[in-house]
Motif scaffolding. Structure first.
Motif, PDB file in Angstrom:
ATOM      1  N   PRO A  36      -0.964   2.581 -10.884  1.00  0.00           N
ATOM      2  CA  PRO A  36       0.386   2.107 -10.559  1.00  0.00           C
ATOM      3  C   PRO A  36       0.475   1.653  -9.100  1.00  0.00           C
ATOM      4  CG  PRO A  36       0.327   4.501 -10.496  1.00  0.00           C
ATOM      5  CD  PRO A  36      -1.030   4.049 -10.966  1.00  0.00           C
ATOM      6  N   PRO A  37       1.484   0.830  -8.757  1.00  0.00           N
ATOM      7  CA  PRO A  37       1.569   0.306  -7.394  1.00  0.00           C
ATOM      8  C   PRO A  37       2.196   1.278  -6.404  1.00  0.00           C
ATOM      9  CG  PRO A  37       3.311  -0.628  -8.728  1.00  0.00           C
ATOM     10  CD  PRO A  37       2.487   0.226  -9.653  1.00  0.00           C
ATOM     11  N   ASN A  38       2.798   2.323  -6.883  1.00  0.00           N
ATOM     12  CA  ASN A  38       3.336   3.346  -5.979  1.00  0.00           C
ATOM     13  C   ASN A  38       3.225   4.703  -6.655  1.00  0.00           C
ATOM     14  OD1 ASN A  38       5.854   3.970  -7.494  1.00  0.00           O
ATOM     15  ND2 ASN A  38       6.346   1.842  -7.004  1.00  0.00           N
ATOM     16  N   VAL A  39       2.993   5.732  -5.848  1.00  0.00           N
ATOM     17  CA  VAL A  39       2.846   7.079  -6.400  1.00  0.00           C
ATOM     18  C   VAL A  39       3.605   8.066  -5.526  1.00  0.00           C
ATOM     19  CG1 VAL A  39       0.561   6.587  -7.374  1.00  0.00           C
ATOM     20  CG2 VAL A  39       0.731   7.622  -5.103  1.00  0.00           C
ATOM     21  N   THR A  40       3.902   9.197  -6.117  1.00  0.00           N
ATOM     22  CA  THR A  40       4.496  10.312  -5.384  1.00  0.00           C
ATOM     23  C   THR A  40       3.437  11.393  -5.297  1.00  0.00           C
ATOM     24  OG1 THR A  40       6.639   9.739  -6.296  1.00  0.00           O
ATOM     25  CG2 THR A  40       6.408  11.942  -5.377  1.00  0.00           C
ATOM     26  N   ALA A  41       3.162  11.852  -4.095  1.00  0.00           N
ATOM     27  CA  ALA A  41       2.082  12.829  -3.905  1.00  0.00           C
ATOM     28  C   ALA A  41       2.549  13.969  -3.012  1.00  0.00           C
ATOM     29  CB  ALA A  41       0.870  12.137  -3.273  1.00  0.00           C
ATOM     30  N   GLY A 117       1.248 -10.040  -3.356  1.00  0.00           N
ATOM     31  CA  GLY A 117       1.951  -8.821  -3.782  1.00  0.00           C
ATOM     32  C   GLY A 117       1.060  -7.627  -4.034  1.00  0.00           C
ATOM     33  N   MET A 118      -0.217  -7.705  -3.605  1.00  0.00           N
ATOM     34  CA  MET A 118      -1.137  -6.593  -3.877  1.00  0.00           C
ATOM     35  C   MET A 118      -0.977  -5.513  -2.805  1.00  0.00           C
ATOM     36  SD  MET A 118      -5.151  -6.680  -4.848  1.00  0.00           S
ATOM     37  CE  MET A 118      -5.920  -5.173  -5.507  1.00  0.00           C
ATOM     38  N   VAL A 119       0.064  -4.712  -2.988  1.00  0.00           N
ATOM     39  CA  VAL A 119       0.376  -3.634  -2.042  1.00  0.00           C
ATOM     40  C   VAL A 119       0.593  -2.334  -2.809  1.00  0.00           C
ATOM     41  CG1 VAL A 119       1.323  -5.125  -0.226  1.00  0.00           C
ATOM     42  CG2 VAL A 119       2.828  -4.290  -2.053  1.00  0.00           C
ATOM     43  N   PHE A 120       0.607  -1.248  -2.051  1.00  0.00           N
ATOM     44  CA  PHE A 120       0.622   0.091  -2.658  1.00  0.00           C
ATOM     45  C   PHE A 120       1.355   1.034  -1.715  1.00  0.00           C
ATOM     46  CE2 PHE A 120      -1.558   4.267  -2.976  1.00  0.00           C
ATOM     47  CZ  PHE A 120      -1.336   4.529  -4.322  1.00  0.00           C
ATOM     48  N   SER A 121       2.099   1.965  -2.268  1.00  0.00           N
ATOM     49  CA  SER A 121       2.772   2.934  -1.400  1.00  0.00           C
ATOM     50  C   SER A 121       2.652   4.349  -1.947  1.00  0.00           C
ATOM     51  CB  SER A 121       4.255   2.572  -1.223  1.00  0.00           C
ATOM     52  OG  SER A 121       4.960   2.749  -2.434  1.00  0.00           O
ATOM     53  N   VAL A 122       2.717   5.292  -1.016  1.00  0.00           N
ATOM     54  CA  VAL A 122       2.732   6.712  -1.359  1.00  0.00           C
ATOM     55  C   VAL A 122       4.043   7.286  -0.824  1.00  0.00           C
ATOM     56  CG1 VAL A 122       1.586   8.942  -1.030  1.00  0.00           C
ATOM     57  CG2 VAL A 122       0.218   6.846  -1.135  1.00  0.00           C
ATOM     58  N   ASN A 123       4.797   7.900  -1.681  1.00  0.00           N
ATOM     59  CA  ASN A 123       6.038   8.593  -1.310  1.00  0.00           C
ATOM     60  C   ASN A 123       7.111   7.674  -0.724  1.00  0.00           C
ATOM     61  OD1 ASN A 123       4.993  10.987  -2.237  1.00  0.00           O
ATOM     62  ND2 ASN A 123       4.285  11.682  -0.224  1.00  0.00           N
ATOM     63  N   ALA A 124       7.162   6.435  -1.201  1.00  0.00           N
ATOM     64  CA  ALA A 124       8.292   5.569  -0.843  1.00  0.00           C
ATOM     65  C   ALA A 124       9.524   6.092  -1.582  1.00  0.00           C
ATOM     66  CB  ALA A 124       8.002   4.131  -1.254  1.00  0.00           C
ATOM     67  N   ASN A 125      10.667   5.955  -0.954  1.00  0.00           N
ATOM     68  CA  ASN A 125      11.911   6.397  -1.592  1.00  0.00           C
ATOM     69  C   ASN A 125      12.487   5.230  -2.388  1.00  0.00           C
ATOM     70  OD1 ASN A 125      14.467   7.151  -2.298  1.00  0.00           O
ATOM     71  ND2 ASN A 125      15.110   7.756  -0.238  1.00  0.00           N
ATOM     72  N   PRO A 126      12.510   5.326  -3.728  1.00  0.00           N
ATOM     73  CA  PRO A 126      12.947   4.175  -4.525  1.00  0.00           C
ATOM     74  C   PRO A 126      14.404   3.799  -4.280  1.00  0.00           C
ATOM     75  CG  PRO A 126      12.649   6.105  -5.923  1.00  0.00           C
ATOM     76  CD  PRO A 126      12.146   6.480  -4.558  1.00  0.00           C
ATOM     77  N   ASP A 127      15.196   4.745  -3.783  1.00  0.00           N
ATOM     78  CA  ASP A 127      16.628   4.479  -3.604  1.00  0.00           C
ATOM     79  C   ASP A 127      16.983   4.120  -2.169  1.00  0.00           C
ATOM     80  OD1 ASP A 127      16.991   5.181  -6.300  1.00  0.00           O
ATOM     81  OD2 ASP A 127      16.957   7.298  -5.744  1.00  0.00           O
ATOM     82  N   GLY A 128      16.035   4.242  -1.247  1.00  0.00           N
ATOM     83  CA  GLY A 128      16.319   3.948   0.155  1.00  0.00           C
ATOM     84  C   GLY A 128      16.026   2.499   0.480  1.00  0.00           C
ATOM     85  N   PRO A 129      16.324   2.099   1.720  1.00  0.00           N
ATOM     86  CA  PRO A 129      16.063   0.711   2.130  1.00  0.00           C
ATOM     87  C   PRO A 129      14.570   0.404   2.210  1.00  0.00           C
ATOM     88  CG  PRO A 129      16.834   2.015   3.991  1.00  0.00           C
ATOM     89  CD  PRO A 129      16.963   2.891   2.779  1.00  0.00           C
ATOM     90  N   GLN A 136       7.011  -4.783  -1.052  1.00  0.00           N
ATOM     91  CA  GLN A 136       6.252  -5.823  -1.740  1.00  0.00           C
ATOM     92  C   GLN A 136       6.860  -7.206  -1.491  1.00  0.00           C
ATOM     93  OE1 GLN A 136       6.117  -5.770  -6.102  1.00  0.00           O
ATOM     94  NE2 GLN A 136       3.900  -6.054  -5.973  1.00  0.00           N
ATOM     95  N   GLN A 137       8.180  -7.279  -1.479  1.00  0.00           N
ATOM     96  CA  GLN A 137       8.836  -8.555  -1.172  1.00  0.00           C
ATOM     97  C   GLN A 137       8.458  -9.030   0.228  1.00  0.00           C
ATOM     98  OE1 GLN A 137      10.814 -10.677  -3.056  1.00  0.00           O
ATOM     99  NE2 GLN A 137       9.965  -9.382  -4.668  1.00  0.00           N
ATOM    100  N   ALA A 138       8.423  -8.100   1.167  1.00  0.00           N
ATOM    101  CA  ALA A 138       8.063  -8.454   2.545  1.00  0.00           C
ATOM    102  C   ALA A 138       6.623  -8.967   2.606  1.00  0.00           C
ATOM    103  CB  ALA A 138       8.239  -7.256   3.462  1.00  0.00           C
ATOM    104  N   ALA A 139       5.733  -8.307   1.860  1.00  0.00           N
ATOM    105  CA  ALA A 139       4.333  -8.741   1.828  1.00  0.00           C
ATOM    106  C   ALA A 139       4.235 -10.179   1.329  1.00  0.00           C
ATOM    107  CB  ALA A 139       3.524  -7.816   0.922  1.00  0.00           C
ATOM    108  N   MET A 140       5.120 -10.526   0.404  1.00  0.00           N
ATOM    109  CA  MET A 140       5.079 -11.853  -0.203  1.00  0.00           C
ATOM    110  C   MET A 140       5.862 -12.881   0.610  1.00  0.00           C
ATOM    111  SD  MET A 140       5.305 -10.518  -4.128  1.00  0.00           S
ATOM    112  CE  MET A 140       4.871 -12.008  -5.012  1.00  0.00           C
TER     113      MET A 140
END
Ligand SMILES: *[C@@H]1O[C@H](CO)[C@@H](O)[C@H](O)[C@H]1NC(C)=O
Ligand SMILES: *[C@@H]1O[C@H](CO)[C@@H](O)[C@H](O)[C@H]1NC(C)=O
Length: 226
Positions: A36-41, A117-129, A136-140
């Motif tokens: 997956p492109p983002n995970v919670t760890a 768009g080939m980016v990945f995140s760990v512990n990003a807050n889906p509801d935050g800014p 991913q939008q910024a990467a693109m």
């Protein structure tokens, strides 16, 4: 001494019990993607990347500059020889802090994987800014998305993201970094007044002219606007 040793041993046990391996496939089916492109760890978990195609990397960046190496965690390029029957390369790192971590694939040949768009995140807050989607939008190259997210974050924090804290233009609200510098995003443009949302428009730059209307009462069944 005896007591503190016992505390250390039990703390280590708790860590080893809770630590997990989180599997991420890189380039599944030849796609320019982490799956997956983002995970919670949790701290202590390992993120295990299995490279299945092409010649990708897992390279740490920052929320503000998604496609620029931050000099941190980096797998280096992992070339997959599709003609070989050996197992695909695997690489992992252990999560040692709770705040979000941001990554991209640094491959630019023959295409720029991050800008695709080939980016990945760990512990990003889906509801935050600072969600994975905004990153991913910024990467693109869609800097406006990041600008409006940062403006929302700044107004939510009751402060102005002025960029005065350092050259990177990152200020912090004590939890997450708020980005205020977008000029150096690859493919990004200086934000203009029109892309700023969530903030008070300044009186000199606001293009909006609001026509003033008066309601005139002409009796019970008539309302006229002039
Ligand atoms: C993998 O990509 C990197 C960066 O483009 C390049 O330097 C390297 O030669 C590539 N490896 C192979 C085996 O093609
Ligand atoms: C992870 O990505 C999925 C799909 O893009 C999205 O629905 C989810 O909200 C994201 N989670 C975070 C933590 O950003």
């Amino acid at each position: 001494m005896r007591f503190s040793l016992a505390v250390q041993v039990s703390a280590a046990l708790v860590l080893s019990v809770s630590a997990a391996d989180i599997q991420v496939v890189v380039g599944a089916g030849g796609q320019l993607a982490f799956s997956p492109p983002n995970v919670t760890a949790n701290i202590g978990d390992s993120i295990v990347f299995q490279f299945q195609s092409k010649n990708h990397s897992v390279t740490q960046s920052t929320f503000a500059h998604p496609c620029t190496p931050a000099g941190g965690i980096d797998s280096g390029f992992q070339f997959v020889d599709s003609t070989s029957s050996t197992l695909p390369p695997q690489w992992s790192f252990a999560v040692d802090s709770a705040p979000p971590l941001w990554f991209f694939c640094a491959q630019t040949n023959p295409a720029n994987h991050c800008q695709n768009g080939m980016v990945f995140s760990v512990n990003a807050n889906p509801d935050g800014p600072e969600s994975f989607a905004v990153f991913q939008q910024a990467a693109m190259g869609n800097a406006a998305e990041v600008e409006s997210a940062a403006a929302a974050a700044a107004s939510a924090a009751g402060s102005t993201a002025s960029g005065a804290a350092g050259a990177s233009g990152v200020t912090t609200d004590g939890v997450n970094a708020i980005t205020s510098s977008f000029g150096s995003l690859t493919g990004g443009a200086q934000p203009t007044a029109s892309v700023l949302t969530g903030g008070e428009p300044s009186s000199t730059s606001s293009p909006l002219v609001v026509a003033k209307k008066k309601k005139i009462w002409r009796g019970p069944s008539q309302e006229v606007w002039s």
